[in-house]
Design a protein around this motif. Structure first.
Motif, short mmCIF file in Angstrom:
data_model
loop_
_atom_site.label_atom_id
_atom_site.label_comp_id
_atom_site.label_asym_id
_atom_site.label_seq_id
_atom_site.Cartn_x
_atom_site.Cartn_y
_atom_site.Cartn_z
N VAL A 97 0.78 -1.35 -0.01
CA VAL A 97 0.07 0.19 -0.03
C VAL A 97 0.85 1.27 0.12
O VAL A 97 0.72 2.34 -0.82
CB VAL A 97 -1.04 -0.09 0.98
N LEU A 98 1.93 1.32 0.84
CA LEU A 98 2.62 2.51 1.04
C LEU A 98 3.42 2.74 -0.37
O LEU A 98 3.61 3.93 -0.65
CB LEU A 98 3.56 2.29 2.23
N ALA A 99 3.89 1.75 -0.74
CA ALA A 99 4.75 1.71 -1.97
C ALA A 99 4.00 2.35 -3.16
O ALA A 99 4.68 3.36 -3.76
CB ALA A 99 5.49 0.46 -2.34
N ALA A 100 2.95 1.92 -3.36
CA ALA A 100 2.01 2.15 -4.56
C ALA A 100 1.56 3.74 -4.22
O ALA A 100 1.59 4.59 -5.21
CB ALA A 100 0.69 1.46 -4.65
N SER A 101 1.37 4.28 -2.87
CA SER A 101 0.85 5.53 -2.62
C SER A 101 1.87 6.36 -3.03
O SER A 101 1.70 7.57 -3.56
CB SER A 101 0.54 5.53 -1.24
N VAL A 102 3.11 6.20 -2.56
CA VAL A 102 4.37 6.93 -2.90
C VAL A 102 4.55 7.07 -4.29
O VAL A 102 4.88 8.35 -4.70
CB VAL A 102 5.39 6.43 -2.25
N VAL A 103 4.43 6.18 -5.15
CA VAL A 103 4.68 6.11 -6.63
C VAL A 103 3.62 7.27 -7.28
O VAL A 103 3.80 8.01 -7.94
CB VAL A 103 4.41 4.81 -7.39
N ILE A 104 2.34 7.13 -6.74
CA ILE A 104 1.03 7.91 -7.12
C ILE A 104 1.33 9.46 -6.53
O ILE A 104 1.47 10.42 -7.39
CB ILE A 104 -0.06 7.38 -6.68
N ASN A 105 1.60 9.64 -5.25
CA ASN A 105 1.87 10.91 -4.75
C ASN A 105 3.06 11.52 -5.46
O ASN A 105 2.91 12.64 -5.67
CB ASN A 105 1.86 10.75 -3.51
N SER A 106 4.10 10.83 -5.63
CA SER A 106 5.20 11.68 -6.14
C SER A 106 5.10 11.84 -7.75
O SER A 106 5.30 13.10 -8.31
CB SER A 106 6.65 10.60 -6.27
N THR A 107 4.16 11.11 -8.51
CA THR A 107 3.98 11.46 -9.86
C THR A 107 3.27 12.61 -10.06
O THR A 107 3.22 13.57 -10.74
CB THR A 107 3.30 10.28 -10.61
N VAL A 108 1.81 12.64 -9.18
CA VAL A 108 1.04 13.78 -9.50
C VAL A 108 1.57 15.12 -8.81
O VAL A 108 1.48 16.20 -9.20
CB VAL A 108 -0.20 13.59 -8.60
N SER A 109 2.60 14.82 -7.71
CA SER A 109 3.36 16.39 -7.08
C SER A 109 4.25 16.74 -8.01
O SER A 109 4.55 17.91 -7.93
CB SER A 109 4.01 15.72 -5.88
N SER A 110 4.67 16.13 -9.03
CA SER A 110 5.72 16.45 -10.05
C SER A 110 5.05 16.71 -11.47
O SER A 110 5.93 17.12 -12.25
CB SER A 110 6.69 15.43 -10.25
N SER A 111 3.70 16.63 -11.61
CA SER A 111 3.02 16.94 -12.59
C SER A 111 2.55 18.40 -12.68
O SER A 111 1.71 18.91 -11.83
CB SER A 111 2.05 15.81 -12.98
N GLU A 112 2.28 18.90 -13.84
CA GLU A 112 1.81 20.35 -14.06
C GLU A 112 0.00 20.13 -14.09
O GLU A 112 -0.72 20.76 -13.39
CB GLU A 112 2.12 20.91 -15.24
N ASP A 113 -0.40 19.04 -14.86
CA ASP A 113 -1.73 19.10 -14.89
C ASP A 113 -2.17 17.52 -14.68
O ASP A 113 -1.41 16.24 -15.13
CB ASP A 113 -1.99 19.02 -16.30
N THR A 114 -3.27 17.18 -13.82
CA THR A 114 -3.43 16.01 -13.19
C THR A 114 -4.86 15.45 -13.76
O THR A 114 -5.35 14.56 -13.11
CB THR A 114 -3.19 15.64 -11.87
N GLU A 115 -5.45 16.47 -14.34
CA GLU A 115 -6.90 16.35 -14.46
C GLU A 115 -7.45 15.07 -15.32
O GLU A 115 -8.34 14.43 -14.70
CB GLU A 115 -7.79 17.58 -15.01
#
Length: 387
Positions: A97-115
């Motif tokens: 759970v934590l590993a998957a959430s870090v991948v997702i959180n880091s990807t959206v935090s580094s993206s300009e547009d996530t819509e």
């Protein structure tokens, strides 16, 4: 003192007895050291392959809470995004759970547009409800998260495939020697490739044209949305080439199969997959043929080991080389990576045994993973989860 010395000199000493005694002590010490080395290696191996107790507690609490509470299912509002081919679809295979959430959180935090960003998390039956409840409780900007029970969907829709268990990306430890400089010391690398489960992505996501596959030990530090604009031509798999290892060096492993000896190996971690070209080139069918040749379904160890030759041969001549600066690998085993490189890399790959969520993780690199860890989560506090 003089009397003591004189008395000592007057004593007859049998040198053979002294020599025998010293040798006995030496052998006992060597045996003891050998025992402790074996014990240390066993405990290390146990530590890197066993889920920490706190993580197991977290999964159990989330699963129980899922069935106790009213469904907190965000799919009602975002389900329409899951099959739209024009959206940006990321795929993660994970049992953590934590590993998957870090991948997702880091990807959206580094993206300009996530819509229009959708994450598809493929997990097993044991962790499915924990994943569902976690991603129902936590949101990641405007992105949508779709948790899929891989084992159930394979069992119900593709029972003929046989390989219904979820396998995460496989990692193989290889020793690299220089043919030009044979006197140089060999170096160890961890090569991560697709598992057997990856080869059914085109069947699972029939409505999608392209996906980016992220390993669950990856942290994204820069916006990687430019990958969606890549024109890979007729290629299927956009990957980082690993030319320290060529197929010709694996002839004992690859057998008599036809292959280009000068072709480079490649790494999983961040991979751009053109599903339309995958279907055109019949990658899944070719995989099944190779599986019959290399795989041994009765022996799980042999089955997992066969992922290396099958992955390398399945995408031979179908690889699109990505810029090596896209991802920095080795953070799960290499202590010698400069901090400047880590800070400036677009993404980090913790391939190797020392994963960042383990206490054995390399401290200098764990902080980059912990930056994207969800905070103020009740179940993490109750289970004493503190990576």
């Amino acid at each position: 003192m003089d009397q003591s010395i004189a008395r000592a000199k007057s004593c007859t000493v049998d040198c053979n007895n002294v020599d025998r005694k010293l040798r006995q002590i030496l052998h006992m010490t060597e045996d003891e050291a050998h025992f402790h080395m074996k014990q240390s290696a066993y405990l290390y191996n146990l530590g890197v392959h066993t889920m920490p107790k706190s993580h197991h507690c977290l999964n159990m609490r989330l699963t129980v809470e899922y069935f106790k509470s009213m469904p907190l299912d965000p799919n009602d509002s975002s389900a329409h995004k899951f099959n739209l081919p024009d959206n940006r679809h990321y795929v993660i295979l994970s049992k953590n759970v934590l590993a998957a959430s870090v991948v997702i959180n880091s990807t959206v935090s580094s993206s300009e547009d996530t819509e229009n960003v959708v994450f598809h998390v493929l997990t097993d039956s044991q962790n499915f409800y924990a994943m569902k409840h976690w991603f129902a409780r936590n949101s990641y900007r405007e992105s949508a998260v779709n948790v899929i029970n891989y084992e159930q969907i394979i069992f119900e829709n593709f029972p003929e495939f046989g390989t219904q268990q979820l396998y995460l990306p496989e990692e193989f430890r290889v020793l690299i020697s220089s043919l030009e400089r044979p006197t140089e010391k060999s170096r160890m690398e961890y090569l991560s490739v697709f598992s057997h489960s990856h080869f059914f992505l085109a069947e699972i996501f029939k409505d999608l044209k392209k996906v980016i596959v992220l390993d669950d030990d990856v942290v994204v530090q820069r916006d990687i949305s430019f990958l969606w604009n890549l024109d890979m031509g007729e290629k299927v798999n956009g990957a980082i080439s690993f030319c320290g290892l060529k197929l010709g060096q694996l002839r004992n492993l690859l057998g008599r199969t036809m292959y280009d000896q000068q072709s480079c190996a490649w790494m999983s971690g961040v991979n751009v997959i053109d599903l339309d070209k995958w279907r055109e080139h019949n990658v899944t069918e070719n995989y099944l043929q190779l599986l019959r040749k290399f795989g041994n379904n009765d022996d799980e160890a042999s089955l997992r080991a066969s992922a290396l030759p099958i992955s390398l041969l399945s995408f031979q001549h179908l690889l699109y080389p990505l810029d090596e600066r896209l991802i920095l690998s080795g953070l799960g085993y290499d202590y010698g990576i400069k901090e400047e490189l880590v800070q400036n890399s677009a993404s980090l790959h913790y391939n190797g045994n020392m994963k960042p969520w383990l206490e054995l993780g390399i401290p200098d690199y764990r902080k980059y993973w912990k930056r994207f860890l969800t905070r103020d989560e009740r179940f993490m506090d109750e289970c004493n989860v503190s990576p």
